[in-house]
Motif scaffolding. Structure first.
Motif, short mmCIF file in Angstrom:
data_model
loop_
_atom_site.label_atom_id
_atom_site.label_comp_id
_atom_site.label_asym_id
_atom_site.label_seq_id
_atom_site.Cartn_x
_atom_site.Cartn_y
_atom_site.Cartn_z
N TRP A 38 0.82 -1.20 0.00
CA TRP A 38 0.00 0.00 0.00
C TRP A 38 0.85 1.25 0.00
O TRP A 38 2.07 1.21 0.24
CB TRP A 38 -0.96 0.04 1.19
CG TRP A 38 -0.36 -0.29 2.55
CD1 TRP A 38 -0.53 -1.43 3.25
CD2 TRP A 38 0.50 0.55 3.36
NE1 TRP A 38 0.15 -1.38 4.45
CE2 TRP A 38 0.78 -0.17 4.54
CE3 TRP A 38 1.04 1.82 3.21
CZ2 TRP A 38 1.60 0.36 5.56
CZ3 TRP A 38 1.85 2.34 4.21
CH2 TRP A 38 2.12 1.61 5.37
N GLU A 332 -19.33 1.29 -1.18
CA GLU A 332 -18.13 2.13 -1.12
C GLU A 332 -18.28 3.28 -0.14
O GLU A 332 -17.35 4.01 0.11
CB GLU A 332 -17.76 2.66 -2.51
CG GLU A 332 -16.75 1.76 -3.20
CD GLU A 332 -16.17 2.36 -4.45
OE1 GLU A 332 -16.04 3.59 -4.50
OE2 GLU A 332 -15.84 1.60 -5.35
N SER A 369 -10.05 -0.58 -3.75
CA SER A 369 -9.73 -0.16 -2.37
C SER A 369 -8.87 1.09 -2.28
O SER A 369 -8.25 1.35 -1.25
CB SER A 369 -9.07 -1.31 -1.58
OG SER A 369 -9.92 -2.44 -1.55
N THR A 370 -8.83 1.89 -3.35
CA THR A 370 -8.21 3.20 -3.25
C THR A 370 -9.25 4.19 -2.71
O THR A 370 -10.46 3.97 -2.83
CB THR A 370 -7.73 3.69 -4.63
OG1 THR A 370 -8.87 3.78 -5.52
CG2 THR A 370 -6.71 2.73 -5.22
N THR A 386 -4.08 0.89 -2.67
CA THR A 386 -3.72 -0.51 -2.71
C THR A 386 -4.52 -1.09 -3.87
O THR A 386 -5.19 -0.34 -4.58
CB THR A 386 -4.01 -1.21 -1.36
OG1 THR A 386 -3.49 -2.54 -1.38
CG2 THR A 386 -5.51 -1.25 -1.06
N SER A 391 -13.70 -3.26 -2.84
CA SER A 391 -13.30 -2.31 -1.81
C SER A 391 -13.97 -2.58 -0.47
O SER A 391 -13.53 -2.07 0.56
CB SER A 391 -13.64 -0.88 -2.26
OG SER A 391 -15.03 -0.76 -2.49
N SER A 392 -15.02 -3.36 -0.46
CA SER A 392 -15.74 -3.66 0.78
C SER A 392 -15.10 -4.79 1.57
O SER A 392 -15.58 -5.15 2.65
CB SER A 392 -17.19 -4.04 0.47
OG SER A 392 -17.23 -5.14 -0.44
N THR A 393 -13.98 -5.35 1.08
CA THR A 393 -13.36 -6.49 1.74
C THR A 393 -12.93 -6.16 3.17
O THR A 393 -13.19 -6.91 4.11
CB THR A 393 -12.14 -6.99 0.94
OG1 THR A 393 -12.54 -7.25 -0.41
CG2 THR A 393 -11.57 -8.26 1.56
N TYR A 394 -12.26 -5.02 3.33
CA TYR A 394 -11.78 -4.58 4.65
C TYR A 394 -12.16 -3.12 4.85
O TYR A 394 -12.24 -2.35 3.89
CB TYR A 394 -10.26 -4.74 4.77
CG TYR A 394 -9.78 -6.15 4.53
CD1 TYR A 394 -10.08 -7.18 5.40
CD2 TYR A 394 -9.01 -6.45 3.40
CE1 TYR A 394 -9.64 -8.47 5.17
CE2 TYR A 394 -8.56 -7.74 3.15
CZ TYR A 394 -8.88 -8.75 4.04
OH TYR A 394 -8.46 -10.03 3.81
N LEU A 396 -10.76 -0.40 5.31
CA LEU A 396 -9.51 0.37 5.24
C LEU A 396 -9.77 1.87 5.38
O LEU A 396 -9.03 2.59 6.07
CB LEU A 396 -8.79 0.09 3.93
CG LEU A 396 -8.47 -1.37 3.60
CD1 LEU A 396 -7.80 -1.47 2.23
CD2 LEU A 396 -7.57 -1.99 4.68
N ARG A 397 -10.82 2.35 4.73
CA ARG A 397 -11.07 3.79 4.70
C ARG A 397 -11.51 4.29 6.07
O ARG A 397 -11.04 5.33 6.55
CB ARG A 397 -12.14 4.09 3.65
CG ARG A 397 -11.67 3.67 2.27
CD ARG A 397 -12.82 3.48 1.31
NE ARG A 397 -12.33 2.94 0.04
CZ ARG A 397 -13.08 2.69 -1.01
NH1 ARG A 397 -14.38 2.89 -0.94
NH2 ARG A 397 -12.55 2.23 -2.12
#
Length: 410
Positions: A38, A332, A369-370, A386, A391-394, A396-397
């Motif tokens: 990342w 998202e 996942s950006t 990354t 994008s919903s996997t983790y 991160l945001r």
């Protein structure tokens, strides 16, 4: 440009030890195999307070994430296309209330799904025409086939519109085909994440008389010095492109996803306003600074400050949030307390979404996942890059927000 830290974090109101938690936290994703690598950046008051990379841009080849790594930004293309449309608006070449059929006559007699199945849908005429502001706010009634949450999504997929339009379609052909499909809802009555920005990109082409890539290059990317932002990577630049990954359904480990990843290595048949660009942290940092500074960067002004403030207010009908107006099927962004402006999600109230932020913060992200956000109140911008689909996997945001806002101590 340099991606080195340009100021001591304490000089811009951050606790350095707290800010250092960011790298430690996200390093665990790489160390456990959940992410390959990342890149992160946090700025305040125009200064880079934190910039870091970790892990590999291509795990199989052993290539590390570098400051100039190229990332597929997918839907982070949408704010750039929205800026392009608003440049034309500022020039008086279109109005937000204009019917898009003025330039795209195929949308003159659209119909709206009412009931039935994908095999036998029943539709009714649209009561309200699709207008320019509907495209910018995702209230046009369009959708995405890959969402798989409605009969209309199924009709999109049956017509070949899944994650991408049918093979061989250019933007004009793809948009003409979309106009023949029923809308998910009557224009202006709900919010549904959609191909609206692809249609907006086609509108930019017709109004400007230029192809979308030419207009963006000459009127947005070039003037902002975003010299690394492009539609595909070839030659030596292909070596800088991060590989794309997806979570293994059993182990959760990031596994190579070349099915869509390799598409970025060749010129696409369709240059889409909603998802097509590759970029670097340095380039997108320039875009966020242009927004934070009210439409100007390094003496180059693309938009007036009042236009940027107008774009980043909630434009949803009745001032409602996405929790009340969303047609569903999208992950998202959270919905409660979040409005939508002209190209951006906008924080109306951070409490319902349970995420620290400021009222008036605006943001968006991409399916790999950006993500970015701009906080005009705290004068903060943040970026995370990354390449993990979806994008919903983790979260991160949300985690980056927790770590950034808890590090502010002034």
């Amino acid at each position: 440009m340099s991606l080195q830290r340009s100021v001591d974090p304490g000089q811009v109101g951050f606790d350095p030890a707290r800010l250092a938690r960011i790298d430690a936290h996200f390093a665990r994703y790489v160390d456990t195999g959940a992410l390959a690598g990342w890149q992160l950046m946090v700025t305040r008051r125009g200064e880079i307070a934190h910039a870091s990379t970790y892990g590999l841009r291509d795990r199989e080849a052993g290539k590390p994430v570098e400051p100039d790594t190229l990332w597929r930004i997918y839907s982070m293309t949408k704010p750039i296309t929205s800026v392009a449309a608003m440049i034309l608006w500022e020039e008086g070449r279109l109005q937000l209330t204009d019917e898009i059929s003025r330039w795209l006559p195929e949308f003159a007699d659209v119909r709206v799904y009412d009931r039935g199945s994908t095999l036998k849908p029943y539709t009714v005429p649209a009561i309200e025409p699709i207008r320019v502001w509907h495209l910018l706010t995702h209230t046009a009634g369009l959708t995405y086939g890959f969402l798989q949450t409605s009969v209309v999504d199924g009709l999109y997929r049956a017509a070949g519109y899944d994650l991408y339009p049918p093979a061989g379609f250019d933007l004009a052909t793809a948009v003409a085909g979309l106009a023949r499909l029923p809308l998910l809802f009557q224009p202006g009555t709900a919010w549904g994440y959609s191909v609206a920005t692809d249609v907006l990109g086609r509108l930019v082409e017709v109004v400007s008389g230029q192809s979308l890539d030419t207009f963006l290059a000459e009127r947005v990317l070039g003037p902002l010095g975003m010299t690394d932002t492009r539609w595909w990577a070839e030659g030596p630049d292909a070596e800088r492109l991060a590989a794309c990954y997806a979570p293994d359904p059993t182990s959760g480990q990031a596994v190579r996803y070349d099915t869509i990843g390799r598409l970025a290595l060749q010129k696409p048949e369709l240059l889409a306003g909603g998802s097509g660009l590759l970029s670097t942290a340095a380039d997108y940092h320039r875009f966020t600074q242009f927004l934070l500074r009210g439409g100007e960067l390094d003496g180059v002004r693309l938009l007036g400050p009042r236009t940027v403030r107008f774009m980043t207010r909630n434009h949803l009908p009745g001032g409602q949030d996405l929790g009340r107006l969303s047609a569903g099927g999208f992950a998202e962004t959270t919905f409660e307390g979040i409005g939508f402006g002209l190209g951006f999600a906008v924080v109306e109230d951070p409490v319902p979404s349970r995420a620290p932020s400021s009222v008036g913060e605006y943001y968006w992200g991409g399916v790999a996942s950006t993500a970015f956000w701009v906080d005009p109140v705290e004068e903060i911008t943040a970026l995370i890059f990354t390449q993990l689909v979806p994008s919903s996997t983790y979260p991160l945001r949300a985690e980056l927000r927790q770590l950034v806002y808890s590090a502010i101590v002034d």
